[in-house]
Motif scaffolding. Structure first.
Motif, mmCIF file in Angstrom:
data_model
loop_
_atom_site.group_PDB
_atom_site.id
_atom_site.type_symbol
_atom_site.label_atom_id
_atom_site.label_comp_id
_atom_site.label_asym_id
_atom_site.label_seq_id
_atom_site.Cartn_x
_atom_site.Cartn_y
_atom_site.Cartn_z
ATOM 1 N N HIS A 196 54.197 -24.355 0.651
ATOM 2 C CA HIS A 196 55.387 -25.194 0.493
ATOM 3 C C HIS A 196 55.077 -26.649 0.848
ATOM 4 N N VAL A 197 54.179 -26.846 1.803
ATOM 5 C CA VAL A 197 53.895 -28.208 2.272
ATOM 6 C C VAL A 197 52.426 -28.590 2.168
ATOM 7 N N GLU A 198 51.564 -27.636 1.799
ATOM 8 C CA GLU A 198 50.131 -27.903 1.700
ATOM 9 C C GLU A 198 49.615 -27.467 0.328
ATOM 10 N N PRO A 199 49.416 -28.423 -0.596
ATOM 11 C CA PRO A 199 49.019 -28.085 -1.964
ATOM 12 C C PRO A 199 47.723 -27.281 -2.069
ATOM 13 N N GLU A 200 46.808 -27.471 -1.130
ATOM 14 C CA GLU A 200 45.491 -26.816 -1.226
ATOM 15 C C GLU A 200 45.459 -25.467 -0.528
ATOM 16 N N THR A 201 46.607 -24.877 -0.255
ATOM 17 C CA THR A 201 46.652 -23.600 0.449
ATOM 18 C C THR A 201 45.954 -22.500 -0.340
ATOM 19 N N ARG A 202 44.971 -21.857 0.288
ATOM 20 C CA ARG A 202 44.296 -20.691 -0.273
ATOM 21 C C ARG A 202 44.073 -19.718 0.877
ATOM 22 N N VAL A 203 44.720 -18.590 0.828
ATOM 23 C CA VAL A 203 44.638 -17.631 1.927
ATOM 24 C C VAL A 203 43.299 -16.897 1.844
ATOM 25 N N SER A 204 42.559 -16.898 2.943
ATOM 26 C CA SER A 204 41.258 -16.216 2.982
ATOM 27 C C SER A 204 41.208 -15.270 4.183
ATOM 28 N N PHE A 225 50.282 -21.299 13.527
ATOM 29 C CA PHE A 225 50.720 -21.713 12.191
ATOM 30 C C PHE A 225 51.317 -23.124 12.288
ATOM 31 N N PRO A 226 50.497 -24.150 12.418
ATOM 32 C CA PRO A 226 51.022 -25.500 12.667
ATOM 33 C C PRO A 226 51.876 -26.060 11.536
ATOM 34 N N ARG A 227 51.746 -25.529 10.318
ATOM 35 C CA ARG A 227 52.496 -26.080 9.190
ATOM 36 C C ARG A 227 53.843 -25.389 8.980
ATOM 37 N N LEU A 228 54.080 -24.264 9.638
ATOM 38 C CA LEU A 228 55.284 -23.506 9.346
ATOM 39 C C LEU A 228 56.565 -24.229 9.765
ATOM 40 N N SER A 229 56.491 -25.065 10.783
ATOM 41 C CA SER A 229 57.680 -25.834 11.168
ATOM 42 C C SER A 229 58.067 -26.790 10.046
ATOM 43 N N ASP A 230 57.067 -27.397 9.393
ATOM 44 C CA ASP A 230 57.337 -28.265 8.250
ATOM 45 C C ASP A 230 57.891 -27.456 7.084
ATOM 46 N N VAL A 231 57.392 -26.220 6.930
ATOM 47 C CA VAL A 231 57.901 -25.341 5.875
ATOM 48 C C VAL A 231 59.382 -25.056 6.098
ATOM 49 N N ALA A 232 59.748 -24.739 7.338
ATOM 50 C CA ALA A 232 61.144 -24.435 7.645
ATOM 51 C C ALA A 232 62.034 -25.623 7.323
ATOM 52 N N THR A 233 61.572 -26.829 7.657
ATOM 53 C CA THR A 233 62.352 -28.032 7.362
ATOM 54 C C THR A 233 62.508 -28.226 5.866
#
Length: 249
Positions: A196-204, A225-233
Motif C-alpha cells: 500500500h505504501v511501498e511500491p517495491e514490496t516483494r515478500v520473500s 513491521f515499520p510500514r504498517l502504521s503508514d498502511v493503516a493511515t
C-alpha cells in the motif's frame, strides 16, 4: 463511446473476472474461496487497465519481448495517464491486491476475513471509478447490487485489526504450539499489505524469517513491521474517501 476492438475485448475480460471475484466472495463455500477472489480480482484490474491504456492509444506490448506488459507496468502507466488518473493511494491498493494474490497463487498465505473484505471493498470502489473515468460506465448499471461483496463483520479500525493479527501470530509462534506454518502464512499477508505504501514490496522467505525472529524476541509491531502504521493511515483515508463519495452520490 466507440471502443477500439482490443479495448472492447479486454474490458469484457475485466468484467467477467470481476463478476467471478464478486461471486466467489459471496460464495457459501469456503474451499478455495480466498484464492479465487484474489486471482480474479487482480486479473480484472490488469484487464481493465490494459483496456483503458489501449483505448487511450498507449502501448501495452514490450517491444523487446513482444509480450504484453505485466501488472506493475500497467499500474505505472495508469498513474501517468490523464484519463485513468490513478493516484498513489489507488496504486497502493492495486499493488497490495497483487502482492496478496502472488503469495496465494505461488505459495500460500492466510488472509483474514476482515482483511479480505477491506481489499475487495476498496477494489470494487476503484474498479467503478476507473470504469467511469475511461468508459463512462458505472458498475450499478451493469450488475444488480446483490452481486457486489458484502460482509456481516466489516473492519472498523485497521490499526486495531493489525494489532489483533500481530497478537495471533505471536500466539502461534509460542514455544510448543507447532504452528509455524500458519504464523508464516499470516506474516506473508501483513508483509504483502506493505505494498500500500511501498511500491517495491516483494515478500520473500528472508522477510518472513526476519519477522519471525523479531516476534520471538518480543519486539513490538511497529519495529517488526515499520510500514504498517503508514498502511493503516493510507487505508483509513481511502475508506473515509469512499464513505464521503457514497454520501454525496
Amino acid at each position: 463511446m466507440k471502443l477500439k476492438q482490443q479495448a472492447r475485448v479486454l474490458k469484457c475480460k475485466a468484467l467477467t473476472s470481476f463478476i467471478t471475484a464478486a461471486e466467489a466472495f459471496n460464495s457459501l463455500h469456503d474451499d478455495g474461496r480466498v484464492t479465487k477472489v484474489l486471482l480474479h480480482l487482480q486479473h480484472a484490474f490488469e484487464m481493465l487497465l490494459k483496456a483503458a491504456l489501449v483505448q487511450g492509444g498507449k502501448p501495452v506490448f514490450d517491444q523487446a519481448t513482444g509480450r504484453s506488459i505485466g501488472f506493475e507496468r500497467c499500474v505505472g502507466l495508469a498513474m501517468s495517464d490523464d484519463t485513468i488518473q490513478l493516484s498513489e493511494t489507488d496504486a497502493g491498493t492495486l499493488r497490495a491486491i497483487d502482492a496478496l494474490r502472488d503469495d496465494e497463487q505461488h505459495w500460500f498465505n492466510k488472509v483474514s476475513e476482515q482483511l479480505l473484505y477491506l481489499h475487495v471493498r476498496a477494489g470494487v470502489t476503484l474498479f467503478d471509478d476507473i470504469l467511469q473515468r475511461v468508459f463512462g460506465e458505472r458498475l450499478n448499471t451493469l450488475f444488480p447490487a446483490r452481486v457486489l461483496p458484502v460482509s456481516a463483520d466489516p473492519p472498523q479500525d485497521l490499526a486495531l485489526l493489525l494489532d489483533d493479527e500481530y497478537t495471533q501470530i505471536k500466539e502461534l509462534l509460542r514455544p510448543g504450539r507447532r504452528a509455524g506454518h500458519e504464523a508464516g502464512a499470516r506474516i506473508r499477508t501483513l508483509l504483502a499489505m506493505e505494498a500500500h505504501v511501498e511500491p517495491e514490496t516483494r515478500v520473500s522467505s528472508k522477510d518472513v524469517a526476519r519477522v519471525e525472529k523479531g516476534i520471538r524476541s518480543g519486539d513490538a509491531r511497529d519495529k517488526v513491521f515499520p510500514r504498517l502504521s503508514d498502511v493503516a493511515t493510507a487505508v483509513d483515508a481511502l475508506l473515509t474517501s469512499e464513505s464521503a463519495g457514497t454520501q454525496s452520490s
